[in-house]
Design a protein around this motif. Structure first.
Motif, PDB file in Angstrom:
ATOM      1  N   LYS A 165       0.815  -1.218   0.000  1.00 48.35           N
ATOM      2  CA  LYS A 165       0.000   0.000   0.000  1.00 48.35           C
ATOM      3  C   LYS A 165       0.851   1.271   0.000  1.00 48.35           C
ATOM      4  CE  LYS A 165      -3.936  -2.227   2.274  1.00 48.35           C
ATOM      5  NZ  LYS A 165      -4.875  -2.192   3.433  1.00 48.35           N
ATOM      6  N   ASN A 166       2.124   1.113  -0.237  1.00 45.90           N
ATOM      7  CA  ASN A 166       3.018   2.274  -0.258  1.00 45.90           C
ATOM      8  C   ASN A 166       2.964   2.934  -1.635  1.00 45.90           C
ATOM      9  OD1 ASN A 166       5.104   4.109  -0.258  1.00 45.90           O
ATOM     10  ND2 ASN A 166       6.701   2.644   0.301  1.00 45.90           N
ATOM     11  N   PRO A 167       2.397   4.150  -1.733  1.00 46.15           N
ATOM     12  CA  PRO A 167       2.243   4.794  -3.044  1.00 46.15           C
ATOM     13  C   PRO A 167       3.569   5.209  -3.682  1.00 46.15           C
ATOM     14  CG  PRO A 167       1.654   6.316  -1.283  1.00 46.15           C
ATOM     15  CD  PRO A 167       1.866   4.987  -0.638  1.00 46.15           C
ATOM     16  N   GLY A 168       4.637   5.252  -2.894  1.00 47.87           N
ATOM     17  CA  GLY A 168       5.920   5.660  -3.437  1.00 47.87           C
ATOM     18  C   GLY A 168       6.789   4.507  -3.901  1.00 47.87           C
ATOM     19  N   ARG A 170       7.386   1.035  -6.381  1.00 42.41           N
ATOM     20  CA  ARG A 170       6.997   0.396  -7.628  1.00 42.41           C
ATOM     21  C   ARG A 170       7.504  -1.037  -7.647  1.00 42.41           C
ATOM     22  NH1 ARG A 170       4.330   3.997  -7.261  1.00 42.41           N
ATOM     23  NH2 ARG A 170       3.952   5.780  -8.646  1.00 42.41           N
ATOM     24  N   GLY A 203      -0.481  -4.814  -7.913  1.00 40.38           N
ATOM     25  CA  GLY A 203       0.143  -3.535  -8.204  1.00 40.38           C
ATOM     26  C   GLY A 203       1.415  -3.604  -9.018  1.00 40.38           C
ATOM     27  N   ASP A 233       6.051   4.721 -15.181  1.00 35.49           N
ATOM     28  CA  ASP A 233       6.107   5.446 -13.906  1.00 35.49           C
ATOM     29  C   ASP A 233       7.097   4.825 -12.931  1.00 35.49           C
ATOM     30  OD1 ASP A 233       5.412   7.565 -12.227  1.00 35.49           O
ATOM     31  OD2 ASP A 233       3.868   6.394 -11.202  1.00 35.49           O
ATOM     32  N   LYS A 238      11.415   6.909  -7.009  1.00 34.62           N
ATOM     33  CA  LYS A 238      10.617   5.845  -6.404  1.00 34.62           C
ATOM     34  C   LYS A 238      11.508   4.767  -5.786  1.00 34.62           C
ATOM     35  CE  LYS A 238       6.650   7.393  -8.206  1.00 34.62           C
ATOM     36  NZ  LYS A 238       7.118   8.392  -9.183  1.00 34.62           N
TER      37      LYS A 238
END
Length: 286
Positions: A165-168, A170, A203, A233, A238
């Protein structure tokens, strides 16, 4: 010559050498060539003169747990190959150097500073009709001293799970689209890489490892590589985790991102799908 910043734009051009550079340094005492192949029988069919063989099934695997050899085991391996802490190691192999990059990743964790990948690997050397031999070299043992394993370039399953759940962050799944989708679960000829479930980690972006290579096995330019990962992205700001089935293909992507593009926070999840696809209640997408 090795790749240069002006011709490639790589962050660390010194980690790559071309086949002509290797040919010019075949007899240098302070250089050791190591062939690391996916097909472990290739070495016996012929290899670059002076190269030693790294057998992934034997040389760097712990005998009991699913892990790598420990510090002492690594020291013994280097010593057996006549490698000192000052030796420049040049790694090459088949399949666009995927196992060579895997070895680079592992050796770097034990602190060997002087390492290079031969751009294009075994296939390029053969295509150029350069010398090959079946003679197995013998070197005087050395007293090699490794540092304790620095696992900052390695990701483990609990860390991957906690970071979903870490948006930063990848996640890059470097396997084929068929493996990523779950269409292909069992790989023919790879029974040790089996998983009970197919699919990918939630993800994760599918960027197959081989997209970083040219048809001749050499690495694409920095501009091309930045386009490949940036369009997904996956950018230097990241935190990045790469994975495949057992970590060897994803080590190739780790090498591209860290050494060629200079991304500062990249880790290889070597447990990869063989671990994740067998975990009870592990979250999976298809």
């Amino acid at each position: 010559m090795a790749g240069s910043e002006t011709s490639t734009g790589y962050a660390h051009p010194e980690v790559l050498v071309e086949t002509d550079w290797v040919a010019d340094h075949l007899h240098d005492a302070d250089i050791r060539l190591i062939e690391a192949d996916e097909d472990v029988l290739l070495y016996e069919l012929g290899h670059i003169p002076g190269a030693v063989k790294l057998d992934w099934h034997v040389d760097v695997q712990d005998k009991y747990s699913r892990d790598f050899i420990d510090q002492q085991g690594f020291e013994q391996l280097m010593s057996r190959w006549g490698i000192t802490n000052d030796t420049t190691i040049v790694l090459y192999g088949d399949k666009n150097n995927w196992y060579a990059c895997y070895a680079f990743w592992l050796f770097s964790m034990y602190g060997h500073a002087r390492m290079k990948i031969m751009n294009g690997g075994r296939a390029k050397w053969e295509a150029e009709h350069r010398p090959m031999t079946r003679e197995v070299p013998h070197y005087e043992p050395t007293r090699y001293k490794a540092q304790p394993m620095d696992e900052s370039a390695r990701a483990f399953r609990d860390e991957v799970l906690l970071g979903l759940k870490n948006p930063g962050r990848r996640l890059i799944d470097v396997r084929s689209p068929q493996e990523y989708s779950g269409e292909l679960i069992h790989m023919v000829n790879y029974p040790q890489e089996g998983a009970q479930r197919g699919g990918h980690i939630p993800g994760a972006k599918n960027i197959p490892w081989a997209t970083a290579a040219n048809p001749d096995g050499t690495f694409k330019s920095a501009e091309e590589l930045r386009q490949i990962y940036g369009s997904n992205d996956v950018t230097p700001d990241k935190e990045v985790v790469t994975y495949c089935r057992i970590g060897e293909r994803s080590a190739h992507t780790w090498f591209v991102l860290t050494k060629l593009l200079g991304y500062p926070r990249v880790r290889n999840y070597d447990g990869s799908w063989t671990e994740w696809g067998n975990l009870v209640r592990s979250p999976i997408e298809k």
